[in-house]
Every structure is written in C-alpha cells, then in structure tokens.
Design an enzyme around this catalytic site. Structure first.
Site: not given
Ligand code: EPZ
Length: 433
Positions: A22-23, A127, A409, A122, A317
C-alpha cells in the site's frame, strides 16, 4: 459496519500470498500526475486507500480505471493525467487519507499550481507537513495557507535545491523526489528516508525517464528533465502485511509459508522473531522469495525489547502487532515508539483481552505470557486493528473486532488469507452480531 468474529486458540497452518505494498502504491499512483502519457501500475493491493487515491487523481483531471485480478486481492490501475485548469485536492478526500498530500509536489512540478487541503492530525499523532512545504518553498513555490487549504504556485519551473531534511520523513522524501524529477537543475536531497517504498517510487520515476542517483541511500541526486513519459510498473511486496502474518504465527503458533515477499525489507522483524524463539527460513519460490515461520504449540517465546525507528530500524507500522506477540512471550518486554506520539491506542484494547501491560508516554511495558480471553474490542487505526486480530487469534473463545473499516484501508482480504491458513475468522455485517 462490518466486524470480524474470531474463534481463537488455534494454530495457523498453510500458505499466505503477500499483496503489493500500500505505502509504495500510493506515491506511485501520485506519480501519474507527472506525465500526460498512460501509466499502468500493477500489484496494487485491493484496499480502500488505493481507491481513495484514485478518486483524488480523478478529481485532479486523471482518467483512471482499476481492474481487479482474478483472486480479488490485487488491482491494476490504468491512469492518464491530461490535467485540469484548477487542480484541487478537496478536503472530503484528503481528510480520509493523509497520503493525498503526495499530489502537491507532482502538481506543482507539472502544472505550476495546486490547491491541496491540509490533512490535519490523525489518530496516531499530529503528523504535520512542514517538511514537505519547507522544501517546496526553497524550490521557488509560493505557498499560502487559507481556509484549511494549501494554495501553491510557482513562476515557471521549480528550481533545484541542495536540501537536508531536518528530520527523516517518508512522505516528504517522496513528495520532493517527485517534484525534483521535473524541476530545473540538479537537486540533492540529504537525510532522505531509506524505506523500501521510496526505492520503489524512485525506480518507477527512472522508468518514466527521470534521472536519479543514490537510490536506496540517504542522499538522492535528481537531475530534472522537462517531461516524463508513461510506463508499466509492478509495485513491491508489502513488508508490513508480510510482517503482520509473521506476528500472527509467532503469537498464535503454527507453521506458515508466505509467498512473494522480500525478506531484505523485513530484517529487523525477522531478527526479533528469531531471537524470540521462532524458526524462520527463507528460500526462492516460483513467484519471488518465500518466508516460512514455525512456532510449535508449547514452544516458549522469549520477551524482547523493541524501539521503532526509520528504516532499516524496526518499523512503527509493526509496533502494534509486535506488542500483541509480546503478550505471549515469557518475561518483560519494553516497547519504545520512536516515530509517532500517540500510537499505543491498541494497548488498552489488548488489556481488555487480558494482556498485562502499562504505557507511559512513548513506552509500553508488557509482562507475559498472559492468558488472553475473547471479548469485543474496537479498532482505532490500521495497524492497531491488525494487533487486535492477532490477539483474537490467540485468545480463548470469541473475539469481535469492531470498526474494521480501519483494517480495510490497508489489508487486502485479511480474513480470507487467514482463513486459508486455518484461522477461524469471519467478517460479519454490523447488523448481524
Ligand atoms: C509514512 O507516513 C507511512 N504512510 C506510514 O504508514 C508510516 O507509519 C510512516 O511513513 C513512518 O514509517 C505512507 O507511506 C502512506 P513520516 P508519513 O513523514 O510519510 C514527522 C500505515 O499504517 N513529520 O515519515 O506521513 C511525523 O509527524 C502508516 O500504513 C514532521 O514532523 O510519515 C512523524 O513523527 C501510518 N513533519 C515523523 O516525522 C513533516 O512534514 C515521520 O513521519 C512530516 C513528518
């Protein structure tokens, strides 16, 4: 509303075929916005998030169709984005799936303008998307946030940057990688996320004509091209889906072969499960690599500590699923959630099933093994739902997992795949339980 009804306490035996990731599929779908030529993406999991992303793309002027494979677990998408005069990703779609923000970089790069709803927080944490926006601003984008929307525009093409992400972010790396593919000049992205899903997106972009060096490393060098073309691409296997089934066998016992997975993407989990006492073997199958996991009934599991980290560290995850496993291990296990601030909502529900645990901030302490007994539990997010299913497979008697739209989802045919491995699990419409 559908629920899953599980009769637990029975080991799993058989084979499970892993679907596409999915991701990886979500950013690959967003990449369709980068070209007017047709893009064909196969091995997409048949899950709600894929359908939502296709709706987002359609709202942005993309002709799109989704064809199911005969077994119903995967889809092939055919996409062609002619574009729209006023590309807008509306709140109604974005609020249901945060990954919609991935359209921002491609839209700006190709059309020079975009309006995308701010995703908001969320269930698993705040996030924010500041890392995405900071990099796009440095590339010359003018951004204004008003009425809950990001209004973005750029004069001419986006400009290349040498950019170090302040924090490792999967989504920000993907968004800026796509934007840089059509930007003017050579962009260097440092402290880029290393998740295999980013490698898959980069590979797709190269197949579309992009110039990217350093794929699979923390420094990506992208030389922008004026346009990209269509191609056919099959997305990689879902490491989190595979990891979920491995955790199910580790917790509920049994002997299961997973077909079509990529063990290299799962090292941290395989290592943990082996150290806990499961027997894991890898070999080539007809259709990619295979993983076999064995834990016979009565064989004790050892408790282990886990800290979630960006790849190649232990994935956030799989944190919830591993917590369900550790309820069955002998001793104390400490789980630290290093990525999201609110990702322990499954803990309370596991407690209702009889788990012996405590959470304090980012840390959970689990004492095992606990004798779980079935009851009704409520899913709060995608991976939390998977953890409750795993616990339900262990628990004596009947467990009902409510609100499984979260599960739908991201898991393609979860109950059917588990049934194929002998699990007593059924989907029941809301009115019938
Ligand atoms: C991706 O989310 C995945 N989603 C998530 O999968 C996964 O948990 C996550 O990466 C971490 O591995 C998809 O790929 C669609 P991040 P993403 O940006 O890209 C902070 C699932 O269950 N951050 O790597 O949104 C954020 O808050 C899901 O399939 C900022 O501070 O995650 C977090 O603490 C849920 N500012 C950390 O970085 C930003 O602009 C990592 O988030 C962006 C992120």
């Amino acid at each position: 509303m559908d629920r899953l009804v599980i009769q637990g306490g029975h080991p799993l035996r058989g084979r499970i075929r892993v679907s596409g990731a999915k991701n990886a599929a979500l950013p690959c779908l967003a990449a369709a916005l980068l070209t007017e030529e047709p893009l064909v993406l196969s091995n997409l999991p048949a899950v709600a998030d894929i359908r939502t992303m296709v709706k987002v793309l359609q709202a942005l002027g993309t002709e799109a169709s989704l064809e199911p494979h005969p077994d119903g677990f995967e889809l092939t998408a055919r996409l062609a984005c002619a574009g729209s005069d006023d590309p807008k990703a509306p709140y109604d779609l974005v609020k249901t799936m945060r990954a919609s923000i991935l359209v921002l970089g491609p839209l700006l790069a190709r059309f020079g303008r975009a309006t995308v709803s701010l995703p908001g927080g969320c269930a698993i944490g705040a996030r924010p998307v500041n890392l995405h926006l900071e990099a796009l601003e440095r590339m010359g984008a003018l951004l204004e946030i008003s009425h809950g929307y990001i209004h973005a525009s750029v004069k001419g093409r986006l400009k290349a940057i040498d950019h170090t992400f302040e924090k490792v972010s999967v989504g920000a790396t993907e968004n800026i990688l796509m934007a840089a593919a059509l930007a003017e000049g050579t962009t260097v992205l440092r402290n880029a996320a290393l998740e295999p899903e980013i490698g898959d997106l980069a590979q797709l972009l190269v197949e579309m004509g992009a110039s990217i060096e350093g794929i699979g490393t923390g420094t990506l060098t992208i030389t922008g091209v004026p346009q990209l073309h269509g191609c056919e691409h099959a997305v990689i296997a879902d490491r989190i889906e595979a990891g979920t089934y491995l955790c199910a066998v580790a917790a509920a016992c049994g002997d299961v072969v997973l077909d079509r997975c990529e063990p290299e993407h799962l090292r941290s989990l395989l290592d943990l499960l082996e150290r806990s006492g499961c027997v894991i073997t890898e070999r080539d199958g007809q259709d990619g690599r295979q993983l076999r996991i064995q834990r016979e009934e009565g064989q004790k599991l050892r408790s282990k500590d886990v800290t979630t980290l960006p790849f190649p560290g232990f994935p956030t995850d799989l944190q919830a699923q591993v917590m369900a496993v550790m309820t069955q291990a002998c001793g104390i296990s400490v789980i630290n959630e290093g990525i999201f601030e609110n990702r322990f909502q499954h803990a309370m529900e596991l407690e209702r099933l009889g788990a012996n645990l405590r959470t304090d901030g980012h840390t959970a302490i689990i004492a095992g093994p606990a004798a779980l007994t079935g009851c009704t539990v409520m899913a709060t997010d995608l991976r939390a739902s998977a953890a409750l299913v795993i616990a339900g497979l262990v628990a004596k008697g009947e467990t009902i997992v409510d609100r499984i739209y979260h599960l739908d989802r991201g898991y393609s045919g979860l109950e059917k795949k588990l049934q194929g491995a002998g699990a007593r699990i059924e989907r029941v419409g809301g009115g019938k339980v």
